[in-house]
Scaffold this motif. Structure first.
Motif, PDB file in Angstrom:
ATOM      1  N   CYS A  49      -6.985  -1.663   0.519  1.00 24.45           N
ATOM      2  CA  CYS A  49      -6.659  -0.271  -0.026  1.00 24.45           C
ATOM      3  C   CYS A  49      -5.394  -0.415  -0.837  1.00 24.45           C
ATOM      4  CB  CYS A  49      -6.562   0.526   1.173  1.00 24.45           C
ATOM      5  SG  CYS A  49      -5.981   2.263   1.076  1.00 24.45           S
ATOM      6  N   THR A  50      -5.237   0.338  -1.860  1.00 22.24           N
ATOM      7  CA  THR A  50      -3.965   0.392  -2.655  1.00 22.24           C
ATOM      8  C   THR A  50      -3.149   1.594  -2.421  1.00 22.24           C
ATOM      9  OG1 THR A  50      -5.353  -0.304  -4.487  1.00 22.24           O
ATOM     10  CG2 THR A  50      -3.183   0.482  -5.051  1.00 22.24           C
ATOM     11  N   ALA A  51      -3.992   2.766  -1.988  1.00 22.88           N
ATOM     12  CA  ALA A  51      -3.030   4.021  -1.715  1.00 22.88           C
ATOM     13  C   ALA A  51      -3.881   4.677  -0.697  1.00 22.88           C
ATOM     14  CB  ALA A  51      -2.902   4.934  -2.978  1.00 22.88           C
ATOM     15  N   LEU A  52      -3.130   5.198   0.446  1.00 25.95           N
ATOM     16  CA  LEU A  52      -3.572   6.069   1.377  1.00 25.95           C
ATOM     17  C   LEU A  52      -3.152   7.432   1.307  1.00 25.95           C
ATOM     18  CD1 LEU A  52      -5.042   6.625   4.297  1.00 25.95           C
ATOM     19  CD2 LEU A  52      -2.807   5.798   5.360  1.00 25.95           C
ATOM     20  N   ALA A 112     -12.680  -2.478  -3.087  1.00 27.24           N
ATOM     21  CA  ALA A 112     -11.673  -3.441  -3.587  1.00 27.24           C
ATOM     22  C   ALA A 112     -12.286  -4.697  -4.672  1.00 27.24           C
ATOM     23  CB  ALA A 112     -11.142  -4.062  -2.614  1.00 27.24           C
ATOM     24  N   VAL A 119      -8.098  -0.278  -8.220  1.00 27.86           N
ATOM     25  CA  VAL A 119      -7.442   0.341  -7.176  1.00 27.86           C
ATOM     26  C   VAL A 119      -8.533   0.893  -6.374  1.00 27.86           C
ATOM     27  CG1 VAL A 119      -5.506   0.328  -8.670  1.00 27.86           C
ATOM     28  CG2 VAL A 119      -7.034   2.245  -8.605  1.00 27.86           C
ATOM     29  N   MET A 144       1.024  -1.192   0.043  1.00 31.10           N
ATOM     30  CA  MET A 144      -0.037  -0.039  -0.039  1.00 31.10           C
ATOM     31  C   MET A 144       0.971   1.228   0.182  1.00 31.10           C
ATOM     32  SD  MET A 144      -2.811   1.071   2.778  1.00 31.10           S
ATOM     33  CE  MET A 144      -1.421   1.692   3.991  1.00 31.10           C
ATOM     34  N   GLN A 145       0.679   2.214  -1.001  1.00 34.43           N
ATOM     35  CA  GLN A 145       1.468   3.348  -1.078  1.00 34.43           C
ATOM     36  C   GLN A 145       0.679   4.363  -0.144  1.00 34.43           C
ATOM     37  OE1 GLN A 145       1.895   5.077  -5.096  1.00 34.43           O
ATOM     38  NE2 GLN A 145       1.013   3.619  -5.661  1.00 34.43           N
ATOM     39  N   ILE A 146       1.519   5.243   0.439  1.00 37.17           N
ATOM     40  CA  ILE A 146       1.149   6.371   1.192  1.00 37.17           C
ATOM     41  C   ILE A 146       1.416   7.540   0.731  1.00 37.17           C
ATOM     42  CG2 ILE A 146       1.077   7.646   3.646  1.00 37.17           C
ATOM     43  CD1 ILE A 146       1.783   5.245   5.035  1.00 37.17           C
ATOM     44  N   ALA A 181      -3.765   2.912   9.107  1.00 36.68           N
ATOM     45  CA  ALA A 181      -2.793   2.474   8.206  1.00 36.68           C
ATOM     46  C   ALA A 181      -2.589   0.858   8.076  1.00 36.68           C
ATOM     47  CB  ALA A 181      -1.353   2.926   7.861  1.00 36.68           C
ATOM     48  N   LEU A 217      -5.823  -0.650   6.838  1.00 35.57           N
ATOM     49  CA  LEU A 217      -6.199  -0.590   5.304  1.00 35.57           C
ATOM     50  C   LEU A 217      -5.671  -1.585   4.363  1.00 35.57           C
ATOM     51  CD1 LEU A 217      -6.145   3.371   5.191  1.00 35.57           C
ATOM     52  CD2 LEU A 217      -8.252   2.023   5.076  1.00 35.57           C
ATOM     53  N   GLY A 218      -4.402  -1.743   4.509  1.00 37.52           N
ATOM     54  CA  GLY A 218      -3.812  -2.848   3.462  1.00 37.52           C
ATOM     55  C   GLY A 218      -4.469  -4.140   3.486  1.00 37.52           C
TER      56      GLY A 218
END
Length: 283
Positions: free
Chosen positions: A87-90, A45, A50, A1-3, A79, A82-83
């Protein structure tokens, strides 16, 4: 997961996903996540390639400075949740990132915002519409997911999408409740043990009101009964209990066969403000 923490980084990533033909889902939140939020993430999802989750405690939608100051902020714990939920990106911006200059644009949603939350919290929906518009522009989602607990907010955002021609589908998911009926909310974390023990009475009042609607009790009688039930709890300060048309949000004075009505309330319990609702259909 990106932040991602900047608008520029978010826009660059969403543009890349768009070029690749990826379907983007957005779940806007103010954090302090619970199962209701995670349901939205999992749904996004399932239907999108995404998923972007935003966590931003938006100052422009708070008319009470103490409420803004005390709003729970748990980004690290959020966080971690979320993964696994998909979740792909926070997107985790600062206030300065979202508002490099004070916003001066003013939204007017007419009769939709002159009742209930709009009447109790002047400027609230202007702040909601401002930040949601920013998120829609930055994320360019194909679908945006909201919880039905914020019934009036969903109606406001639906009007926003329609009036500004945002190219997205708005998805509203039913309220998730604790075992005793209390609607899940980030604000529940602030309840003392005593207040938490009392809080399920809000849902009980809504259930009683729903039964009265099915029995064709007059709308005013429904309001009166709910107000009386909640008035029996000294620690509950009722701000409003409304029987409203589920589309226009205007107070209902008489039933129309087949009409959907929203039973909505807001109350303070031990200094914590909670809202809840049920949608009932008139037979």
């Amino acid at each position: 997961m990106q932040i991602l923490q900047t608008a520029a980084a978010l826009q660059a990533q969403t543009e890349t996903w768009r070029r690749e033909g990826q379907r983007i889902g957005l779940v806007p939140t103010m954090g302090a996540l619970h199962e209701g939020h995670l349901q939205l993430v999992r749904a996004a999802a399932q239907h999108c390639d995404v998923v972007i989750v935003s966590i931003f405690v938006n100052p422009t939608q708070f008319n009470n400075p103490d409420d803004y100051r005390l709003y729970p902020r748990l980004p690290e714990a959020d966080a971690e949740l979320l993964g696994p939920a998909g979740c792909t990106a926070l997107f985790l911006p600062t206030v300065e990132e979202m508002y490099p200059r004070p916003a001066v644009l003013h939204f007017d949603f007419g009769s939709l915002e002159r009742v209930m939350e709009g009447a109790q919290r002047p400027g609230h929906f202007n702040g909601v519409a401002t930040v949601v518009s920013k998120l829609f522009h930055l994320c360019r989602p194909h679908r945006a997911y909201f919880g039905q607990k914020d019934f009036q907010q969903v109606a406001i955002v639906r009007q926003l999408v329609q009036d500004l021609s945002f190219d997205l589908e708005l998805i509203a998911y039913p309220t998730i409740r604790e075992a005793d009926g209390l609607a899940m909310s980030s604000r529940n974390r602030r309840l003392t043990s005593e207040a938490r023990a009392v809080a399920p009475v809000l849902y009980q009042a809504l259930q009683q009101a729903e039964q009265l609607v099915h029995e064709h009790a007059a709308p005013d009688a429904v309001r009166t009964a709910a107000t009386a039930m909640l008035g029996q709890q000294p620690s509950v300060t009722l701000e409003y209990f409304e029987v409203a048309d589920a589309v226009t949000l205007q107070p209902v004075t008489e039933w129309q066969p087949g009409q959907e009505v929203a039973l909505c309330l807001a109350a303070q319990i031990g200094g914590v403000r909670l809202i809840d609702n049920i949608v009932a259909k008139v037979a």
